[in-house]
Enzyme design. Sequence first.
Site, mmCIF file in Angstrom:
data_model
loop_
_atom_site.group_PDB
_atom_site.id
_atom_site.type_symbol
_atom_site.label_atom_id
_atom_site.label_comp_id
_atom_site.label_asym_id
_atom_site.label_seq_id
_atom_site.Cartn_x
_atom_site.Cartn_y
_atom_site.Cartn_z
ATOM 1 N N ARG A 28 0.896 -1.356 -0.047
ATOM 2 C CA ARG A 28 -0.002 0.080 0.054
ATOM 3 C C ARG A 28 0.786 1.214 -0.045
ATOM 4 O O ARG A 28 0.500 2.425 0.631
ATOM 5 C CB ARG A 28 -0.925 -0.061 1.352
ATOM 6 C CG ARG A 28 -2.082 -0.993 0.891
ATOM 7 C CD ARG A 28 -3.201 -0.512 0.131
ATOM 8 N NE ARG A 28 -4.323 -1.347 0.477
ATOM 9 C CZ ARG A 28 -5.450 -1.244 0.924
ATOM 10 N NH1 ARG A 28 -5.495 -0.069 1.763
ATOM 11 N NH2 ARG A 28 -6.278 -2.043 1.036
ATOM 12 N N ARG A 32 -3.439 6.974 0.767
ATOM 13 C CA ARG A 32 -3.868 8.117 1.528
ATOM 14 C C ARG A 32 -3.062 8.795 2.549
ATOM 15 O O ARG A 32 -3.254 9.836 2.864
ATOM 16 C CB ARG A 32 -5.314 8.021 2.188
ATOM 17 C CG ARG A 32 -6.463 7.858 1.341
ATOM 18 C CD ARG A 32 -7.697 7.245 1.964
ATOM 19 N NE ARG A 32 -7.305 5.730 2.561
ATOM 20 C CZ ARG A 32 -8.336 5.184 2.950
ATOM 21 N NH1 ARG A 32 -9.560 5.263 3.003
ATOM 22 N NH2 ARG A 32 -7.877 3.994 3.400
ATOM 23 N N ARG A 41 -7.168 11.739 -5.755
ATOM 24 C CA ARG A 41 -8.478 11.167 -5.164
ATOM 25 C C ARG A 41 -9.645 12.291 -5.156
ATOM 26 O O ARG A 41 -10.715 11.704 -5.533
ATOM 27 C CB ARG A 41 -8.151 10.632 -3.719
ATOM 28 C CG ARG A 41 -9.188 9.925 -3.232
ATOM 29 C CD ARG A 41 -9.615 8.486 -3.795
ATOM 30 N NE ARG A 41 -10.521 7.877 -3.156
ATOM 31 C CZ ARG A 41 -11.874 7.699 -3.245
ATOM 32 N NH1 ARG A 41 -12.414 8.620 -4.076
ATOM 33 N NH2 ARG A 41 -12.453 7.073 -2.517
ATOM 34 N N ASP A 78 -6.780 -2.803 -7.354
ATOM 35 C CA ASP A 78 -7.423 -3.534 -6.115
ATOM 36 C C ASP A 78 -7.719 -4.838 -6.581
ATOM 37 O O ASP A 78 -7.964 -5.150 -7.378
ATOM 38 C CB ASP A 78 -8.590 -2.676 -5.902
ATOM 39 C CG ASP A 78 -8.953 -2.940 -4.233
ATOM 40 O OD1 ASP A 78 -8.350 -2.225 -3.396
ATOM 41 O OD2 ASP A 78 -9.728 -3.994 -3.770
ATOM 42 N N TYR A 153 -15.257 -10.838 0.428
ATOM 43 C CA TYR A 153 -15.803 -9.790 0.156
ATOM 44 C C TYR A 153 -17.052 -10.167 -0.909
ATOM 45 O O TYR A 153 -17.925 -9.492 -0.713
ATOM 46 C CB TYR A 153 -14.784 -8.961 -0.617
ATOM 47 C CG TYR A 153 -13.788 -8.570 0.405
ATOM 48 C CD1 TYR A 153 -14.140 -7.367 1.221
ATOM 49 C CD2 TYR A 153 -12.654 -8.849 0.279
ATOM 50 C CE1 TYR A 153 -12.941 -6.669 2.003
ATOM 51 C CE2 TYR A 153 -11.641 -8.623 1.209
ATOM 52 C CZ TYR A 153 -11.905 -7.547 2.046
ATOM 53 O OH TYR A 153 -10.790 -6.897 2.892
HETATM 54 O O1 CP3 Z 1 -0.127 -1.230 -2.572
HETATM 55 C C1 CP3 Z 1 -0.557 -0.368 -3.279
HETATM 56 O O2 CP3 Z 1 0.078 0.802 -3.294
HETATM 57 C C2 CP3 Z 1 -1.066 -0.688 -4.570
HETATM 58 C C3 CP3 Z 1 -2.541 -0.609 -4.574
HETATM 59 C C4 CP3 Z 1 -3.539 -1.722 -3.588
HETATM 60 C C5 CP3 Z 1 -4.889 -1.047 -3.087
HETATM 61 N N1 CP3 Z 1 -5.384 -2.304 -2.571
HETATM 62 C C6 CP3 Z 1 -5.252 0.098 -3.391
HETATM 63 C C7 CP3 Z 1 -6.305 0.817 -2.570
HETATM 64 C C8 CP3 Z 1 -3.286 -2.773 -3.204
HETATM 65 C C9 CP3 Z 1 -2.150 -4.006 -3.575
HETATM 66 C C10 CP3 Z 1 -4.632 -3.204 -2.672
HETATM 67 C C11 CP3 Z 1 -4.802 -4.667 -2.135
HETATM 68 C C12 CP3 Z 1 -6.095 -5.004 -1.213
HETATM 69 N N2 CP3 Z 1 -7.257 -4.213 -1.600
HETATM 70 C C13 CP3 Z 1 -6.472 -5.842 -0.211
HETATM 71 C C14 CP3 Z 1 -5.245 -6.673 0.160
HETATM 72 C C15 CP3 Z 1 -3.957 -6.296 0.907
HETATM 73 C C16 CP3 Z 1 -4.616 -5.786 2.349
HETATM 74 O O3 CP3 Z 1 -4.628 -4.770 2.647
HETATM 75 O O4 CP3 Z 1 -5.107 -6.889 3.096
HETATM 76 C C17 CP3 Z 1 -7.624 -5.889 0.068
HETATM 77 C C18 CP3 Z 1 -8.093 -6.737 1.282
HETATM 78 C C19 CP3 Z 1 -8.223 -4.836 -0.773
HETATM 79 C C20 CP3 Z 1 -9.728 -4.438 -0.696
HETATM 80 C C21 CP3 Z 1 -9.809 -3.045 -0.168
HETATM 81 N N3 CP3 Z 1 -9.861 -1.817 -1.098
HETATM 82 C C22 CP3 Z 1 -10.371 -2.673 1.219
HETATM 83 C C23 CP3 Z 1 -10.407 -3.358 2.341
HETATM 84 C C24 CP3 Z 1 -10.348 -1.377 1.090
HETATM 85 C C25 CP3 Z 1 -10.791 -0.170 2.017
HETATM 86 C C26 CP3 Z 1 -9.811 -0.097 3.078
HETATM 87 C C27 CP3 Z 1 -9.174 1.336 2.980
HETATM 88 O O5 CP3 Z 1 -7.958 1.499 3.200
HETATM 89 O O6 CP3 Z 1 -9.788 2.095 2.805
HETATM 90 C C28 CP3 Z 1 -9.791 -0.736 -0.340
HETATM 91 C C29 CP3 Z 1 -9.593 0.557 -0.785
HETATM 92 C C30 CP3 Z 1 -8.283 0.995 -1.383
HETATM 93 N N4 CP3 Z 1 -7.442 0.184 -2.089
HETATM 94 C C31 CP3 Z 1 -7.382 2.201 -1.099
HETATM 95 C C32 CP3 Z 1 -6.499 2.089 -1.712
HETATM 96 C C33 CP3 Z 1 -5.430 3.018 -1.939
HETATM 97 C C34 CP3 Z 1 -8.192 3.251 -0.429
HETATM 98 C C35 CP3 Z 1 -9.389 3.987 -1.489
HETATM 99 C C36 CP3 Z 1 -9.531 5.503 -1.253
HETATM 100 O O7 CP3 Z 1 -8.618 6.240 -1.672
HETATM 101 O O8 CP3 Z 1 -10.535 5.831 -0.808
#
Ligand code: CP3
Length: 344
Positions: A28, A32, A41, A78, A153
Amino acid sequence: MVGLENDKVILRALRGEALEVPPLWLMRQAGRYLPEYRALRAKAKSFLELCLTPDIAEEITLQPVRRFGFDAAILFADILLVPYALGQKLWFQEGEGPRLEPLTVDAISGLTRAEVPERLAPVFETIRRLRKSLAGETTLIGFAGAPWTVATYMIAGAGSDDSAAARLFALKEPKAFARLIDVLVDATVDYLVAQVSAGAEVLQLFESWAATIPAESVAVYSIDPLTRIVEGVRAKASVPIIVFPRGAGSNYLRYDAIGADALSLDTHVLLDSVVGALKTTCLQGNLDPFRLIAGGKALEDSVRHIRRAMSGRPFIFNLGHGIRQETPVEHVQQLVRLVREKAA
Ligand code: CP3
């Protein structure tokens, strides 16, 4: 394969080389905690639009690499793009996380992977652009979610800490659940092979909810589907694969047997106790993301300990889970300095 590419430090570690200064990237790393991410964003209609607009996804992928000089860029996308491409409605509720239209038994029998390549075409375009814009020494990592994690999910329609909906569904509707896992395995192999064709140089599989699988079901829900994905991808593409079974505990030993190129260790793994026990070529991890928030001595002590515990073996420095939103950018800078100091 081109000679120069073989010199990238991440690829060297994945091939089994112990580097004095471990390669570094963070799960990640785009997101943010970065003001430049928040600015993009704020302008976009939705999170999905960020992921599926190559110009924007390329820029967001590059942001942390530009700022910190990480050894890898991870594609901005994602894990829930796969359910989206399978035809399940997906949106991101502001401040709450992902939402999907919960799956029914009937909906599972209607899932088809036919449109996955077309619906995810923008992701492949992002990868092609990134390979052109990334500096020669930076490795591009593609990724996907593991079937169990993605299914949690898809079945609940949202995230949950105990995967209750998926666990119950798997027990009450075993045929539909098995069909869902099979569709996810096949769609994920297609998706990952297409990522490699577009230019991804390493793949990571996120089993983020490994901790919620009952021990007697780990083989069926997780190890077997991940093994099929690793074998399916390797049959069509030559690419190192990292497996991250977050919270697997003692089941790490079973994930070790998959034969991935690297195993990513979460924050709960005591490094000194696993180094001798795991056979996977390369290990990755496992700094506590809260130490990165705290910074200072809390961060210093842990970085030094991890480097010492992993010295002399193939290793990629990373967090034990994704970087958190409240992380100060200066602490990431401090981390980069500490990891790159010559003596650990
Ligand atoms: O790592 C990186 O920088 C690359 C991008 C990436 C994102 N999600 C961007 C993202 C990667 C590799 C993921 C993987 C992901 N997504 C996982 C596995 C890793 C982990 O964290 O366990 C999971 C479970 C998801 C599903 C997901 N996407 C969730 C649960 C959420 C919400 C949680 C949160 O932090 O808001 C997301 C949204 C998400 N994916 C964001 C980002 C940058 C935040 C979205 C926003 O800007 O509002």
